[in-house]
Design a protein around this motif. Structure first.
Motif, PDB file in Angstrom:
ATOM      1  N   PRO A 105       0.821  -1.163   0.098  1.00  0.00           N
ATOM      2  CA  PRO A 105       0.052   0.005  -0.010  1.00  0.00           C
ATOM      3  C   PRO A 105       0.899   1.295   0.185  1.00  0.00           C
ATOM      4  N   ALA A 106       1.845   1.409   0.670  1.00  0.00           N
ATOM      5  CA  ALA A 106       2.837   2.446   0.605  1.00  0.00           C
ATOM      6  C   ALA A 106       3.581   2.671  -0.520  1.00  0.00           C
ATOM      7  N   GLN A 107       4.130   1.561  -1.431  1.00  0.00           N
ATOM      8  CA  GLN A 107       4.690   1.688  -2.412  1.00  0.00           C
ATOM      9  C   GLN A 107       3.490   2.341  -3.669  1.00  0.00           C
ATOM     10  N   LYS A 108       2.143   1.893  -3.668  1.00  0.00           N
ATOM     11  CA  LYS A 108       1.074   2.235  -4.488  1.00  0.00           C
ATOM     12  C   LYS A 108       0.869   3.902  -4.292  1.00  0.00           C
ATOM     13  N   GLN A 109       0.785   4.086  -3.185  1.00  0.00           N
ATOM     14  CA  GLN A 109       0.578   5.569  -2.696  1.00  0.00           C
ATOM     15  C   GLN A 109       1.797   6.323  -3.364  1.00  0.00           C
ATOM     16  N   ALA A 110       2.944   6.167  -2.914  1.00  0.00           N
ATOM     17  CA  ALA A 110       4.217   6.868  -3.370  1.00  0.00           C
ATOM     18  C   ALA A 110       4.211   6.762  -4.954  1.00  0.00           C
ATOM     19  N   MET A 111       4.109   5.842  -5.438  1.00  0.00           N
ATOM     20  CA  MET A 111       3.845   5.582  -6.952  1.00  0.00           C
ATOM     21  C   MET A 111       2.776   6.527  -7.544  1.00  0.00           C
ATOM     22  N   GLU A 112       1.903   6.545  -7.010  1.00  0.00           N
ATOM     23  CA  GLU A 112       0.768   7.376  -7.423  1.00  0.00           C
ATOM     24  C   GLU A 112       1.160   8.679  -7.179  1.00  0.00           C
ATOM     25  N   ALA A 113       1.558   9.124  -6.255  1.00  0.00           N
ATOM     26  CA  ALA A 113       2.039  10.790  -5.973  1.00  0.00           C
ATOM     27  C   ALA A 113       3.092  11.050  -6.724  1.00  0.00           C
ATOM     28  N   TYR A 114       4.074  10.033  -7.162  1.00  0.00           N
ATOM     29  CA  TYR A 114       5.390  10.348  -8.285  1.00  0.00           C
ATOM     30  C   TYR A 114       4.833  10.545  -9.716  1.00  0.00           C
ATOM     31  N   VAL A 115       3.952   9.712 -10.022  1.00  0.00           N
ATOM     32  CA  VAL A 115       3.170   9.636 -11.419  1.00  0.00           C
ATOM     33  C   VAL A 115       2.559  10.958 -11.691  1.00  0.00           C
ATOM     34  N   LYS A 116       1.511  11.241 -10.492  1.00  0.00           N
ATOM     35  CA  LYS A 116       0.742  12.318 -10.549  1.00  0.00           C
ATOM     36  C   LYS A 116       1.594  13.773 -10.765  1.00  0.00           C
ATOM     37  N   ASP A 117       2.771  13.752  -9.762  1.00  0.00           N
ATOM     38  CA  ASP A 117       3.396  15.106  -9.961  1.00  0.00           C
ATOM     39  C   ASP A 117       4.051  15.152 -11.212  1.00  0.00           C
ATOM     40  N   PHE A 118       4.645  13.933 -11.863  1.00  0.00           N
ATOM     41  CA  PHE A 118       5.178  13.988 -13.250  1.00  0.00           C
ATOM     42  C   PHE A 118       4.247  14.343 -14.332  1.00  0.00           C
ATOM     43  N   HIS A 119       3.063  13.889 -14.176  1.00  0.00           N
ATOM     44  CA  HIS A 119       2.188  14.171 -15.111  1.00  0.00           C
ATOM     45  C   HIS A 119       1.695  15.563 -14.972  1.00  0.00           C
ATOM     46  N   ARG A 120       1.504  16.079 -14.062  1.00  0.00           N
ATOM     47  CA  ARG A 120       0.964  17.424 -13.590  1.00  0.00           C
ATOM     48  C   ARG A 120       2.122  18.427 -14.254  1.00  0.00           C
ATOM     49  N   ARG A 121       3.423  17.970 -14.144  1.00  0.00           N
ATOM     50  CA  ARG A 121       4.639  18.979 -14.700  1.00  0.00           C
ATOM     51  C   ARG A 121       4.882  18.507 -16.376  1.00  0.00           C
ATOM     52  N   PHE A 122       4.434  17.399 -16.646  1.00  0.00           N
ATOM     53  CA  PHE A 122       4.593  17.258 -18.023  1.00  0.00           C
ATOM     54  C   PHE A 122       3.429  16.242 -18.489  1.00  0.00           C
ATOM     55  N   PRO A 123       2.358  17.047 -18.624  1.00  0.00           N
ATOM     56  CA  PRO A 123       1.118  16.337 -19.251  1.00  0.00           C
ATOM     57  C   PRO A 123       0.979  15.602 -20.593  1.00  0.00           C
ATOM     58  N   SER A 124       2.054  16.231 -21.403  1.00  0.00           N
ATOM     59  CA  SER A 124       2.141  15.309 -22.746  1.00  0.00           C
ATOM     60  C   SER A 124       2.954  14.397 -22.845  1.00  0.00           C
ATOM     61  N   ILE A 125       3.714  13.996 -21.751  1.00  0.00           N
ATOM     62  CA  ILE A 125       4.730  12.963 -21.907  1.00  0.00           C
ATOM     63  C   ILE A 125       4.112  11.612 -21.170  1.00  0.00           C
ATOM     64  N   PRO A 126       3.916  10.669 -22.025  1.00  0.00           N
ATOM     65  CA  PRO A 126       3.286   9.291 -21.456  1.00  0.00           C
ATOM     66  C   PRO A 126       4.122   8.452 -20.610  1.00  0.00           C
ATOM     67  N   VAL A 127       3.376   7.971 -19.592  1.00  0.00           N
ATOM     68  CA  VAL A 127       4.040   6.937 -18.610  1.00  0.00           C
ATOM     69  C   VAL A 127       3.499   5.707 -19.253  1.00  0.00           C
ATOM     70  N   VAL A 128       4.643   4.796 -19.274  1.00  0.00           N
ATOM     71  CA  VAL A 128       4.494   3.707 -19.668  1.00  0.00           C
ATOM     72  C   VAL A 128       5.083   2.506 -18.910  1.00  0.00           C
ATOM     73  N   GLY A 129       4.769   1.167 -19.150  1.00  0.00           N
ATOM     74  CA  GLY A 129       5.487  -0.016 -18.344  1.00  0.00           C
ATOM     75  C   GLY A 129       6.532  -0.342 -19.334  1.00  0.00           C
TER      76      GLY A 129
END
Length: 154
Positions: A105-129
């Motif tokens: 759960p802590a990793q999911k929360q941290a990853m969500e915050a990390y990815v949302k911050d990235f997406h907020r700063r760079f909305p046109s850059i895709p996130v992929v696996g």
């Protein structure tokens, strides 16, 4: 210097519940092959998300939309000069070989915050696996489905 084109999510491909340190990753990636490493000049990830959700920086990054030569990590062959890579500890079942989404759960929360911050700063850059760039199970979960779950539509 190249334009940042993607954020790639990874797993360490280690058994569920087993912590991995920055030193472990440095050994795996940068030690000579004769000493059990891959002999790379740089580790594969900019940041690691530990089991407790702590995010640790592995490679300095100035957080802009450019990938400077000193920021390049070796996360996905053929994509490194234009990607940022983040890894969570885990990704494999207790048997040590079966891919499994082992995020705490802590990793999911941290990853969500990390990815949302990235997406907020760079909305046109895709996130992929990583599995979207290579024939691998990594990161052991469907990144695109997870992004929709957390409210990111790309």
């Amino acid at each position: 210097m190249a334009q940042l084109k993607r954020l790639v999510l990874h797993c360490t491909a280690t058994p569920e519940g087993r912590e991995v340190s920055a030193a472990d990753i440095r050994h795996w990636h940068t030690d000579p092959v004769s000493k059990g490493g891959r002999g790379w000049k740089q580790v594969g990830y900019t940041d690691i998300i530990h089991l407790d959700g702590k995010v640790e920086r592995l490679v300095d990054n100035n957080e802009d939309a450019q990938v400077d030569p000193w920021e390049i990590t070796n996360g996905a062959k053929g994509y490194n000069s234009t990607s940022r890579h983040v890894v969570y500890v885990g990704g494999v079942a207790a048997d040590g070989k079966t891919p499994k989404d082992t995020r705490t759960p802590a990793q999911k929360q941290a990853m969500e915050a990390y990815v949302k911050d990235f997406h907020r700063r760079f909305p046109s850059i895709p996130v992929v696996g990583h599995n979207q760039l290579a024939a691998k199970a990594c990161p052991s979960f469907d990144v695109q489905a997870w992004l929709k779950e957390i409210g990111i539509n790309q």
